[in-house]
Design an enzyme around this catalytic site. Structure first.
Site, short mmCIF file in Angstrom:
data_model
loop_
_atom_site.label_atom_id
_atom_site.label_comp_id
_atom_site.label_asym_id
_atom_site.label_seq_id
_atom_site.Cartn_x
_atom_site.Cartn_y
_atom_site.Cartn_z
N LYS A 196 117.10 71.99 91.49
CA LYS A 196 115.97 71.05 91.65
C LYS A 196 115.52 71.04 93.10
CE LYS A 196 115.65 67.00 89.59
NZ LYS A 196 116.09 65.61 89.36
O1 G3P Z 1 114.76 62.62 88.00
C1 G3P Z 1 113.96 61.95 88.97
C2 G3P Z 1 114.07 60.54 88.76
O2 G3P Z 1 115.43 60.25 88.72
C3 G3P Z 1 113.44 59.57 89.71
O3 G3P Z 1 113.56 58.38 89.03
O4 G3P Z 1 114.01 56.03 88.68
O5 G3P Z 1 114.32 57.02 90.94
O6 G3P Z 1 112.04 56.71 90.01
P1 G3P Z 1 113.47 56.95 89.73
#
Ligand code: G3P
Length: 225
Positions: free
Chosen positions: A87
């Site tokens: 990633k």
């Molecule tokens: O996979 C990316 C994701 O985890 C970001 O999520 O919840 O941190 O906005 P968040």
């Protein structure tokens, strides 16, 4: 459609990743932070052992320059396995690293996508997946639905092999919208998916069926008849 779990929690992965139709695991440094100071490679080796090689494992780099990102990508593939999706946040340096790593056939998930241009450039750089951040975009008043539709349209119009792996969800409504807008893949916290089964009507229906069976035939399962 494919659903992934956005977690590094071994207990949850062990409990649900093989029970539910889950296609893989995604993580990032903030998700890892929730697990405390883990033994990085041992932790991911354990996750791979649980999910097997059929499910995809997406591990994020932690550095920001092209050279450092490439070094981390090699270390991840050498010390976990070569099927891991690396990633990489879509920055100028990230795009440079994606282009280089694709020459060596790395699997790439381009992440931290908030804008259409980031997604379009990641497709062109050869990313296997692009990860638009659904909820974070909404927080900034960016139209996540329209962005995902634009990605889906570009993929089919220009024949990219890239798939949309929508991420950053806070509820199932957002997940469903991302799917309806053309995301072939979504990654979400297990707790968000489990919420979908918490409706009392579901439990009532299941309990009613069982009670009717017991009343009619007895407290015996079909295989014991
Ligand atoms: O996979 C990316 C994701 O985890 C970001 O999520 O919840 O941190 O906005 P968040």
């Amino acid at each position: 459609m494919k659903y992934l779990f956005d977690t590094a929690n071994i207990e949850l992965i062990e409990k649900y990743a093989n029970k539910l139709p889950i296609a893989g695991i995604t993580t990032n440094p903030s998700i890892i932070k929730k697990e405390g100071k883990i033994d990085f490679f041992a932790h991911f080796a354990k996750i791979r052992e649980i999910i097997g090689r059929e499910k995809s494992l997406h591990v994020q780099v932690t550095t920001n320059t092209e050279e450092e990102i490439i070094c981390e990508a090699y270390a991840i593939c050498d010390r976990i396995d070569k099927d891991v999706y690396i990633k990489i946040p879509v920055t100028v340096e990230g795009l440079a690293a994606i282009k280089e790593l694709k020459k060596d056939n790395f699997h790439i998930t381009a992440t931290a996508i908030y804008t259409k241009m980031q997604g379009f450039l990641a497709m062109e750089a050869g990313a296997d997946f692009i990860a638009p951040y659904y909820n974070r975009m909404q927080n900034l008043d960016i139209n996540s639905d329209e962005t995902i539709m634009a990605f889906a349209d570009a993929i089919s119009r220009y024949n990219y092999s890239t798939q949309i792996l929508a991420a950053s969800f806070k509820n199932m409504g957002q997940v469903n919208r991302a799917i309806e807008c053309g995301a072939q893949t979504v990654t979400l916290g297990p707790e968000i998916m489990l919420d979908a089964f918490k409706m009392p009507s579901i439990a009532k229906a299941v309990n009613d069926f069982h009670a009717d069976w017991v009343k009619t035939i007895g407290d015996i399962s079909i295989d014991k008849l």
